[in-house]
Structures are given as C-alpha cells and as structure tokens.
Design an enzyme around this catalytic site. Structure first.
Site, short mmCIF file in Angstrom:
data_model
loop_
_atom_site.label_atom_id
_atom_site.label_comp_id
_atom_site.label_asym_id
_atom_site.label_seq_id
_atom_site.Cartn_x
_atom_site.Cartn_y
_atom_site.Cartn_z
N ARG A 164 40.83 41.44 45.59
CA ARG A 164 39.22 41.03 45.78
C ARG A 164 38.99 42.92 45.08
O ARG A 164 38.17 42.92 46.06
CB ARG A 164 38.63 40.89 46.57
CG ARG A 164 39.25 39.13 47.07
CD ARG A 164 38.44 37.94 46.33
NE ARG A 164 38.39 36.49 46.91
CZ ARG A 164 40.29 35.91 46.30
NH1 ARG A 164 40.72 36.68 45.15
NH2 ARG A 164 40.34 34.70 47.10
N SER A 238 32.01 33.87 50.35
CA SER A 238 32.61 34.44 51.26
C SER A 238 32.19 35.61 52.36
O SER A 238 32.47 37.02 50.54
CB SER A 238 34.72 35.11 51.02
OG SER A 238 34.64 33.60 50.69
N GLU A 334 33.40 41.48 52.14
CA GLU A 334 32.89 41.33 50.63
C GLU A 334 32.20 42.06 49.75
O GLU A 334 32.75 43.14 48.23
CB GLU A 334 33.55 39.85 50.18
CG GLU A 334 34.23 40.16 49.02
CD GLU A 334 35.21 38.60 48.38
OE1 GLU A 334 36.00 38.04 48.87
OE2 GLU A 334 34.19 38.19 47.77
P1 FAD Z 1 26.44 41.33 41.17
O1 FAD Z 1 26.19 40.54 42.46
O2 FAD Z 1 25.53 41.10 40.06
O3 FAD Z 1 27.58 42.56 40.86
C1 FAD Z 1 27.77 42.59 41.77
C2 FAD Z 1 28.54 44.16 41.85
O4 FAD Z 1 28.83 44.31 40.68
C3 FAD Z 1 27.35 45.05 41.75
O5 FAD Z 1 27.54 46.45 42.21
C4 FAD Z 1 27.18 45.08 40.68
O6 FAD Z 1 26.21 46.50 40.97
C5 FAD Z 1 28.18 45.61 40.01
N1 FAD Z 1 28.13 45.17 38.20
C6 FAD Z 1 27.76 44.13 37.87
N2 FAD Z 1 27.60 43.91 36.45
C7 FAD Z 1 28.42 44.85 36.01
C8 FAD Z 1 28.75 45.64 35.05
N3 FAD Z 1 28.31 44.82 33.93
N4 FAD Z 1 29.08 46.30 34.65
C9 FAD Z 1 29.46 46.89 36.20
N5 FAD Z 1 29.12 46.96 37.27
C10 FAD Z 1 28.44 45.71 36.94
N6 FAD Z 1 34.14 35.50 44.27
C11 FAD Z 1 35.87 35.06 43.86
O7 FAD Z 1 35.99 36.51 43.54
N7 FAD Z 1 36.06 33.79 44.06
C12 FAD Z 1 35.46 33.13 44.06
O8 FAD Z 1 35.77 32.13 44.38
C13 FAD Z 1 33.86 33.05 44.79
N8 FAD Z 1 33.70 32.21 45.06
C14 FAD Z 1 31.77 32.26 45.57
C15 FAD Z 1 30.67 31.48 45.97
C16 FAD Z 1 29.64 31.39 46.01
C17 FAD Z 1 29.03 30.46 45.91
C18 FAD Z 1 29.04 32.63 45.58
C19 FAD Z 1 28.08 32.95 46.23
C20 FAD Z 1 29.77 34.16 45.53
C21 FAD Z 1 31.52 33.47 45.16
N9 FAD Z 1 32.31 35.09 44.30
C22 FAD Z 1 33.45 34.63 44.33
C23 FAD Z 1 31.31 36.33 44.47
C24 FAD Z 1 30.80 36.12 43.62
O9 FAD Z 1 30.36 35.38 42.76
C25 FAD Z 1 31.76 37.15 42.54
O10 FAD Z 1 32.28 38.30 42.85
C26 FAD Z 1 31.39 37.71 40.83
O11 FAD Z 1 31.88 37.74 39.93
C27 FAD Z 1 29.62 38.80 41.05
O12 FAD Z 1 28.85 38.29 39.80
P2 FAD Z 1 27.92 38.69 39.46
O13 FAD Z 1 27.28 38.60 38.18
O14 FAD Z 1 26.54 37.71 40.33
O15 FAD Z 1 27.39 40.05 40.38
P1 NAP Z 2 40.83 27.13 51.75
O1 NAP Z 2 41.16 26.06 50.95
O2 NAP Z 2 40.03 26.46 53.16
O3 NAP Z 2 41.47 28.21 52.58
C1 NAP Z 2 41.04 28.75 53.17
C2 NAP Z 2 41.67 30.60 53.02
O4 NAP Z 2 43.19 30.71 52.83
C3 NAP Z 2 41.30 30.60 51.22
O5 NAP Z 2 40.58 32.09 51.21
C4 NAP Z 2 42.76 30.86 50.47
O6 NAP Z 2 42.87 32.10 50.20
C5 NAP Z 2 43.68 30.42 51.74
N1 NAP Z 2 44.34 29.58 50.89
C6 NAP Z 2 44.66 28.19 51.27
N2 NAP Z 2 45.59 27.85 50.12
C7 NAP Z 2 46.29 28.53 49.93
C8 NAP Z 2 47.36 28.86 49.42
N3 NAP Z 2 47.89 27.62 49.11
N4 NAP Z 2 48.47 29.77 49.02
C9 NAP Z 2 47.51 31.07 49.76
N5 NAP Z 2 46.40 31.42 49.94
C10 NAP Z 2 46.36 29.84 50.20
O7 NAP Z 2 39.62 28.24 51.73
P2 NAP Z 2 38.38 27.93 50.57
O8 NAP Z 2 37.80 28.16 51.65
O9 NAP Z 2 37.89 26.54 50.37
O10 NAP Z 2 38.45 28.87 49.60
C11 NAP Z 2 39.00 28.14 48.36
C12 NAP Z 2 39.21 29.17 46.75
O11 NAP Z 2 38.10 29.95 46.23
C13 NAP Z 2 39.84 30.09 47.65
O12 NAP Z 2 40.87 30.79 46.92
C14 NAP Z 2 39.27 31.64 47.39
O13 NAP Z 2 39.44 32.24 47.17
C15 NAP Z 2 38.14 30.83 46.48
N6 NAP Z 2 36.40 31.30 47.44
C16 NAP Z 2 36.56 32.96 47.20
C17 NAP Z 2 35.07 32.97 47.39
C18 NAP Z 2 34.32 34.32 47.23
O14 NAP Z 2 33.05 34.70 46.92
N7 NAP Z 2 35.60 35.18 46.86
C19 NAP Z 2 34.07 31.73 47.62
C20 NAP Z 2 34.31 30.55 47.89
C21 NAP Z 2 35.92 30.10 47.72
P3 NAP Z 2 42.93 33.38 48.81
O15 NAP Z 2 41.05 33.51 49.77
O16 NAP Z 2 43.52 34.64 48.95
O17 NAP Z 2 42.71 31.91 47.83
#
Ligand code: FAD
Ligand code: NAP
Length: 338
Positions: A164, A238, A334
């Site tokens: 991340r 998250s 995050e």
């Molecule tokens: P924004 O929120 O609009 O921007 C994020 C940052 O990037 C800001 O600092 C902004 O200034 C910058 N930015 C945006 N566009 C550009 C560009 N073109 N050039 C330079 N900088 C830029 N993330 C995960 O990694 N895994 C997940 O599973 C995941 N699940 C999510 C689930 C939910 C319900 C939500 C709400 C979020 C989740 N996220 C997850 C977080 C998010 O969706 C990601 O980080 C996504 O990439 C953000 O995209 P955005 O276009 O909305 O960015």
């Molecule tokens: P989950 O399955 O309830 O598991 C909880 C955490 O344990 C996860 O965050 C994941 O880490 C870790 N995990 C589970 N199984 C794993 C495996 N086999 N090997 C390594 N790590 C493991 O998680 P969840 O909240 O439902 O999310 C599912 C996936 O979607 C995860 O990968 C999570 O990162 C992603 N997610 C991200 C966001 C965001 O905003 N960043 C939001 C929702 C979901 P990791 O997070 O490192 O994968």
C-alpha cells in the site's frame, strides 16, 4: 480556463463530508490538465488532484484549485500470443477497466475487482486485494511534472512499490500528475485463490476450475457482503494498514494473544490484522458523534451522516493510542489526509 468557485466536494469523495474548495475544474485531456496547472501557477494557487475521492480525508475547506482527473481511453499498445500491453488513461474507472479486461480475455486483475476509484490513482498506494497488487502488472507510468509541465514515462522499478505504498505517496508526493498507466496482462488465465474467503466461496459454489469471470464475481460478492457501500455510509475502505512486525515481536505478542490473525511475509516478518487489534480494544461499532467504527469491519471508519474530517481524525487518534497501549503496535493510516 474558468474554474468553478466555492464548489462542494461532498459528492466527490467517499466519506461525503460537507467540504468546499475555493476553485474546481474537471480535465478530460492532457492539454486541459496543463492549462489547469498553468492557471494555478499564474494565480498562485495550490493544486490538489482528485480521482474518485475514495482514499481521501478532507479535514478542512480546500484552499486553491481541485483538479478532477477525468482523462478517458483504453488502447492496446503491444500484443503477443501470450501477453497484451494496455495503455489506460488516468480517469478511467478502475472496476470498469477490470471488467473490460475480462471481457477481452486479458487476465491478472480479477482479484482487484470492485476497488473504487480511478486507474490513475491506483499506483499511488499500489492498490492490492486478495494477494494481488497492481505493481505486478505495471510496465510504465505516464506523468506530467506538476511544476515544469514536462511529460515523463516512469519505469515502475523507480517507484518503490510496497505494501500500500509507493514513491508517489512519499518522496514524490505532489510532484506528478499521473495521466496514464501501461499494464502487461496475461492471455492465459491463472487463478489466484490463496485467500481463504475466495477458496471458501469456490467450495460453496462447487467450482473446481474457476474462470476469470468466476473469480471476479466471487470477489465482488464477498466485497459487497463485507464492505459498507460508500454511497450508503461514508468510508474510505480500510482506514488502517495491516502492521508488519518482526518475528520476535510477534512471538512475544502471540504468547499473550494466541488468536492474533497473522500472515508470514517473504522476508520473515509477520503481517497482523489491524481490524482484529482495533476490535480487541473494544472499538467495533463504537461512535463518536456522527463518525465511528463500522459495526462489522473494525478496520473501516465511517461517517454516519454529519461527521467531519476533524472528528474522524480525533477518533483515529484515540484508536491508535489504545492499540499502542495494549499491543505496543503503532497503526498507520492508509488514506491521504488533507
Ligand atoms: P483519490 O481518493 O481521488 O486520490 C487518492 C490520492 O491520489 C490523493 O492523494 C490524490 O491527490 C492522488 N491522485 C488521484 N489521482 C491522481 C493522479 N491521476 N495523479 C496523481 N495523483 C493522483 N484500496 C486498495 O488498495 N485495496 C482495496 O481493496 C480497496 N478497497 C476499498 C474499498 C472501499 C469501499 C473504498 C471506499 C476504498 C477502497 N480502497 C482500496 C481505497 C481506494 O479505493 C484506492 O486507494 C483507490 O486507488 C483510490 O482511487 P481514487 O481515484 O478514488 O483516488
Ligand atoms: P479478510 O479476508 O477479513 O482478512 C483480514 C486481513 O488479513 C486482510 O486485510 C489481509 O491482508 C489478511 N489476509 C487474509 N488472508 C490472507 C492470506 N491468505 N494471506 C495473506 N494475508 C491474508 O480481509 P478483508 O478486510 O475482507 O479484505 C479482503 C481483501 O481486500 C484484502 O486483501 C484487503 O487488503 C482488501 N481490501 C482493502 C481495502 C482498502 O481500503 N485498502 C478495503 C477492503 C478490502 P491484506 O490487506 O494485506 O490483503
């Protein structure tokens, strides 16, 4: 260029806080982006880039110009019998792009289905889910230098992609606008089913040999079941990153907390589940006014309606403090804070 003034960002970010910016513009091509950056320079205004707003916490009215990146287009730039390389404009919706790839027989991104936001923001925190990260497929990142307006093509090896994280979130913060990304995807499907939730759902559906569409559908199904929809209740997914600690620290903790969910990393460190730590401290479902911890997902902080970024950050500070006191682990936030 004539930006809109005193513009509400409420509909443009997934926490839906009632926040305004001084100036707002939406750009659909590189020329318009350069024009917007030039306008900001000439008028001495700071610039904030906005994609889908799904990873931003606004704690105050935004000074200066907010530029929404809405560049569109997907093109095939190279192809062999085994691989395809695609160039995707930064404003394409991420999930829409994943579905487009599946429909064209280009594989690798299935586990990243339904992540909100744009393709241009995806490299910023190296989006990841269910054991896959975008960095595995990125072959180039096209940027515009925000000061000089010079176009550059960055090699992913320079971007220090990690869990991340990337240079865009640290040393290069506010230096570049990403205009497009190149990804090289497989033409042969190779399912990644290592996460228990996917395995369980495959079993429940009696699927032995999943297609890419199966995996994508399952990921969407799990996510819809587990995660709050930001249109119903404001959130940024998250809120805390899963801490990665040394094996020694983990061994001490596990002695006291044998149930602590943990995942060994390639380098011997151990990843522990942030949601579990927060829940153990009693925060699951708790509220502080109109902000709180989600009732089922302790890793997700929410806006119940009239919350503010300030109140959310105060809540986050309380949680971080509690987790530190109880487990000796510092949680890191995050989303990007403004
Ligand atoms: P924004 O929120 O609009 O921007 C994020 C940052 O990037 C800001 O600092 C902004 O200034 C910058 N930015 C945006 N566009 C550009 C560009 N073109 N050039 C330079 N900088 C830029 N993330 C995960 O990694 N895994 C997940 O599973 C995941 N699940 C999510 C689930 C939910 C319900 C939500 C709400 C979020 C989740 N996220 C997850 C977080 C998010 O969706 C990601 O980080 C996504 O990439 C953000 O995209 P955005 O276009 O909305 O960015
Ligand atoms: P989950 O399955 O309830 O598991 C909880 C955490 O344990 C996860 O965050 C994941 O880490 C870790 N995990 C589970 N199984 C794993 C495996 N086999 N090997 C390594 N790590 C493991 O998680 P969840 O909240 O439902 O999310 C599912 C996936 O979607 C995860 O990968 C999570 O990162 C992603 N997610 C991200 C966001 C965001 O905003 N960043 C939001 C929702 C979901 P990791 O997070 O490192 O994968």
């Amino acid at each position: 260029m004539q930006p809109q003034t005193h513009y509400s960002l409420k509909a443009h970010h997934s926490f839906h806080f009632d926040i305004y910016c001084e100036y707002f513009t939406r750009v659909t091509d590189r020329h318009a982006l350069t024009t917007a950056l030039t306008w900001a320079q000439q008028n001495n205004q700071p610039v904030t880039l906005l994609g889908g707003g799904s990873n931003m916490v606004f704690t105050q009215s935004m000074q200066g110009l907010v530029v929404q990146i809405a560049l569109q287009g997907i093109e095939v730039i190279a192809e062999t019998t085994e691989y395809v390389t695609l160039r995707v404009a930064a404003g394409e919706n991420w999930h829409g792009f994943v579905v487009w790839c599946l429909d064209h027989g280009y594989y690798g991104l299935e586990n990243l289905s339904l992540i909100p936001g744009t393709t241009g923001a995806a490299p910023i925190q190296n989006i990841g889910a269910y054991g896959v990260e975008i960095a595995e497929y990125l072959t180039a990142i096209h940027v515009l230098d925000r000061n000089t307006h010079e176009q550059k093509c960055l090699d992913p090896s320079l971007c220090q992609f990690g869990y991340r994280s990337s240079q865009f979130k640290s040393e290069w913060k506010d230096q570049y606008a990403i205009t497009a990304i190149d990804l090289t995807l497989d033409k042969q499907f190779n399912p990644k089913t290592g996460y228990g939730a996917i395995e369980n759902e495959l079993k429940r559906r009696n699927i032995d040999a999943p297609t890419a569409h199966d995996i994508s559908n399952i990921v969407c199904h799990i996510r819809r079941q587990k995660l709050p929809d930001p249109d119903q209740i404001g959130n940024a997914g998250s809120f805390f990153m899963n801490p990665i600690i040394t094996a020694d620290t983990f061994a001490t903790l596990q002695h006291h907390y044998p149930d602590l969910p943990h995942y060994p990393q390639a380098n011997g460190d151990i990843k522990v589940a942030a949601g579990w730590l927060v829940e153990q401290c009693g925060w699951k479902g708790k509220r502080r006014g109109d902000v709180g911890v989600h009732q089922y997902q302790s890793i997700v902080l929410v806006n119940h309606g009239d919350g503010s970024g300030d109140a959310l950050m105060a809540l986050a500070a309380e949680i971080i403090d509690d987790v530190k006191k109880r487990f000796g682990i510092t949680l890191h936030i995050e989303p990007n804070i403004y």
